[in-house]
Write a protein that holds these residues in place. Structure first.
Motif, PDB file in Angstrom:
ATOM      1  N   LEU A   1       0.563  -1.317   0.052  1.00 55.66           N
ATOM      2  CA  LEU A   1       0.090   0.012   0.092  1.00 55.66           C
ATOM      3  C   LEU A   1       0.769   1.166   0.114  1.00 55.66           C
ATOM      4  O   LEU A   1       0.582   2.317  -0.889  1.00 55.66           O
ATOM      5  N   SER A   2       1.991   1.181   0.981  1.00 51.05           N
ATOM      6  CA  SER A   2       2.788   2.342   0.993  1.00 51.05           C
ATOM      7  C   SER A   2       3.668   2.457  -0.468  1.00 51.05           C
ATOM      8  O   SER A   2       3.791   3.857  -0.676  1.00 51.05           O
ATOM      9  N   VAL A   3       4.075   1.583  -0.963  1.00 51.12           N
ATOM     10  CA  VAL A   3       4.571   1.775  -2.177  1.00 51.12           C
ATOM     11  C   VAL A   3       3.701   2.142  -3.296  1.00 51.12           C
ATOM     12  O   VAL A   3       4.163   3.207  -3.900  1.00 51.12           O
ATOM     13  N   PHE A   4       2.426   1.780  -3.152  1.00 51.27           N
ATOM     14  CA  PHE A   4       1.437   2.397  -4.275  1.00 51.27           C
ATOM     15  C   PHE A   4       1.465   3.729  -4.050  1.00 51.27           C
ATOM     16  O   PHE A   4       1.381   4.777  -4.990  1.00 51.27           O
ATOM     17  N   LYS A   5       1.248   4.193  -2.732  1.00 51.71           N
ATOM     18  CA  LYS A   5       1.093   5.623  -2.442  1.00 51.71           C
ATOM     19  C   LYS A   5       2.333   6.364  -3.096  1.00 51.71           C
ATOM     20  O   LYS A   5       2.246   7.399  -3.541  1.00 51.71           O
ATOM     21  N   GLN A   6       3.308   5.885  -2.874  1.00 56.52           N
ATOM     22  CA  GLN A   6       4.708   6.530  -3.139  1.00 56.52           C
ATOM     23  C   GLN A   6       4.947   6.858  -4.826  1.00 56.52           C
ATOM     24  O   GLN A   6       5.217   7.877  -5.136  1.00 56.52           O
ATOM     25  N   THR A   7       4.491   5.669  -5.358  1.00 54.75           N
ATOM     26  CA  THR A   7       4.431   5.805  -6.800  1.00 54.75           C
ATOM     27  C   THR A   7       3.444   6.628  -7.522  1.00 54.75           C
ATOM     28  O   THR A   7       3.753   7.025  -8.619  1.00 54.75           O
ATOM     29  N   THR A   8       2.141   6.275  -7.073  1.00 53.76           N
ATOM     30  CA  THR A   8       1.213   6.867  -7.582  1.00 53.76           C
ATOM     31  C   THR A   8       0.497   8.103  -7.025  1.00 53.76           C
ATOM     32  O   THR A   8      -0.161   8.929  -7.575  1.00 53.76           O
ATOM     33  N   GLY A   9       1.094   8.524  -5.733  1.00 59.46           N
ATOM     34  CA  GLY A   9       0.335   9.596  -5.117  1.00 59.46           C
ATOM     35  C   GLY A   9      -1.017   9.450  -4.495  1.00 59.46           C
ATOM     36  O   GLY A   9      -1.524  10.074  -3.865  1.00 59.46           O
ATOM     37  N   ASP A  10      -1.329   8.186  -4.532  1.00 65.03           N
ATOM     38  CA  ASP A  10      -2.810   7.810  -4.032  1.00 65.03           C
ATOM     39  C   ASP A  10      -2.795   6.255  -3.545  1.00 65.03           C
ATOM     40  O   ASP A  10      -2.072   5.475  -4.167  1.00 65.03           O
ATOM     41  N   TYR A  11      -3.332   6.313  -2.432  1.00 67.75           N
ATOM     42  CA  TYR A  11      -3.536   4.732  -1.897  1.00 67.75           C
ATOM     43  C   TYR A  11      -4.438   3.914  -3.117  1.00 67.75           C
ATOM     44  O   TYR A  11      -5.441   4.548  -3.388  1.00 67.75           O
ATOM     45  N   PRO A  12      -4.078   2.748  -3.374  1.00 68.64           N
ATOM     46  CA  PRO A  12      -4.940   1.765  -3.809  1.00 68.64           C
ATOM     47  C   PRO A  12      -6.291   1.658  -3.032  1.00 68.64           C
ATOM     48  O   PRO A  12      -6.294   1.907  -1.761  1.00 68.64           O
ATOM     49  N   VAL A  13      -7.266   0.669  -3.594  1.00 66.17           N
ATOM     50  CA  VAL A  13      -8.302   0.401  -2.825  1.00 66.17           C
ATOM     51  C   VAL A  13      -7.868  -0.928  -2.014  1.00 66.17           C
ATOM     52  O   VAL A  13      -7.376  -1.950  -2.821  1.00 66.17           O
ATOM     53  N   LEU A  14      -8.178  -1.065  -0.758  1.00 69.11           N
ATOM     54  CA  LEU A  14      -7.658  -2.252  -0.258  1.00 69.11           C
ATOM     55  C   LEU A  14      -9.043  -3.274   0.002  1.00 69.11           C
ATOM     56  O   LEU A  14      -9.897  -2.900   0.602  1.00 69.11           O
ATOM     57  N   MET A  15      -8.677  -4.349  -0.685  1.00 67.49           N
ATOM     58  CA  MET A  15      -9.700  -5.298  -0.284  1.00 67.49           C
ATOM     59  C   MET A  15      -9.275  -6.664   0.511  1.00 67.49           C
ATOM     60  O   MET A  15      -8.239  -7.325   0.230  1.00 67.49           O
TER      61      MET A  15
END
Ligand SMILES: Nc1ncnc2c1ncn2[C@@H]1O[C@H](COP(=O)(O)OP(=O)(O)O)[C@@H](O)[C@H]1O
Ligand SMILES: [Mg+2]
Length: 364
Positions: A297-311
């Motif tokens: 989740l943190s890597v997504f936030k770092q690379t895209t600027g946004d958290y993904p949806v966590l399922m």
């Protein structure tokens, strides 16, 4: 990133459903075999164009119908959008983004990012390297289209190379042909390895942090990308890959498949210096897979600027109350869609969430 609405038709036991989701935590409870995983699978399909549990489209279409459709409306930093996937029993699926059909799967990736966690995910740590490569491939494909295209190209050339190795009894007649492919194969291999290494490097610190938290400060998780493709630059890696292909041609020919390359790579996890896959307890493996998900989740936030949806599909029962809390309070900006048979009373009391129930494929 946030799912706003889900529209499902003839998808497994979900005949006709329109569901709106809220920011933050959404909890769907239901007994076994009511359709909780089916619902998660339908959302995942709109994110990645495939199912986390089957390769066959037909399995996802309700037994009594000949097509299924899922549309997910979501909200991201770029505004509102909708992805629809229609599955047919006897022809290719069709995918559209904002009602515009897309021709290649790669085009849908990256619009709607999700991280999916189910009890099966412990396989990530425990099972064969395929799962770990797939984990990297899924994450990287969502955040980097060029990665996805390299992967598609690599797998295509690799499969052609393997067919060629199977097709002839004369190694000398193959060499010229192989040489042309091997240069391209080695280049894609170098690109893939470079990106996987960078990904693992980002993941590493986040995973160590998360693991320290969920283990109550007792355990250090270390993560290492394992590859035989050495070299600093892409050019050096390409050269290594090419040398390996050349050096192993006799063995490849005898075994009739390609024995070197990034399709052999792996991630190694150790806790306090001990290999978790081989020697870790079930509990340590579970904690490691949870730490890995949080790091993702943190890597997504770092690379895209946004958290993904966590399922989170039915994972709470595998975790003790403290770990459940860690997971659900990871970040308030992130949307979570969670399924469970029930919530622990303490969570039920202390968490704010939107509540849904599912019975025989119907959500209320
Ligand atoms: N293609 C299909 N058509 C109709 N029903 C299906 C299909 N595939 C699975 N099911 C049904 O879905 C139910 C299981 O749903 P699932 O989401 O896995 O349950 P759970 O709530 O335990 O996660 C079962 O009753 C199964 O028969
Ligand atoms: Mg389930």
């Amino acid at each position: 990133m946030r799912v706003v609405s889900l529209n499902v038709k003839n998808f497994r036991n979900l005949i006709e459903q329109n569901i709106s989701f809220e920011k933050g935590l959404n909890v769907i409870t239901g007994q076994n075999a009511q359709g909780k995983t089916n619902l998660m699978e339908s959302i995942y399909l709109c994110s990645l164009g495939k199912s986390p549990r089957t390769e066959k489209h037909k399995d996802m279409i309700n037994y009594k119908k000949d097509f299924a459709r899922v549309s997910t409306g979501f909200n991201s930093r770029f505004g509102d959008a909708e992805i629809s996937v229609v599955l047919f029993g006897n022809k290719k699926k069709s995918v559209s983004v904002n009602s515009v059909p897309i021709l290649k799967l790669g085009e849908m990736l990256g619009y709607f990012n999700t991280v999916y966690f189910s009890p099966d995910e412990i396989r990530l740590i425990k099972s064969s390297p395929d799962y770990r490569r797939r984990f990297m491939d899924i994450d990287l494909s969502q955040t980097d289209k060029n990665y996805f295209y390299s992967l598609v190209a690599y797998n295509k050339i690799l499969s052609q190379r393997n067919s060629l190795l199977k097709s002839s009894n004369n190694i000398d007649s193959l060499k010229d042909m192989l040489f042309v492919w091997d240069t391209q194969l080695a280049l894609e291999c170098a690109r893939i390895v470079t990106k996987r290494q960078a990904f693992c490097n980002s993941l590493k610190d986040y995973a160590a942090d998360a693991h320290l938290r969920v283990s109550g400060g007792k355990e250090n998780l270390e993560l290492t990308y394992i590859t035989s493709i050495t070299g600093d630059s892409i050019a050096e890696k390409q050269q290594t890959a090419l040398n390996l292909l050349k050096a192993n041609i006799k063995r490849d020919f005898e075994l009739r498949y390609t024995t070197t390359g990034c399709q052999r790579d792996d991630i190694k996890f150790s806790v306090n210096g001990v290999d978790v896959r081989e020697f870790g307890s079930q509990g340590q493996q579970r904690t490691s897979s949870l730490a890995l998900k949080l790091a993702e989740l943190s890597v997504f936030k770092q690379t895209t600027g946004d958290y993904p949806v966590l399922m989170l599909d039915d994972v709470l029962s595998e975790l003790d109350l403290n770990r459940q809390k860690q997971l659900l309070s990871f970040n308030n900006d992130m949307q979570i869609i969670l399924t469970a048979t029930h919530l622990e009373p303490e969570l039920e009391k202390n968490l704010q969430y939107k509540k849904y129930t599912i019975t025989e494929g119907k959500v209320n």
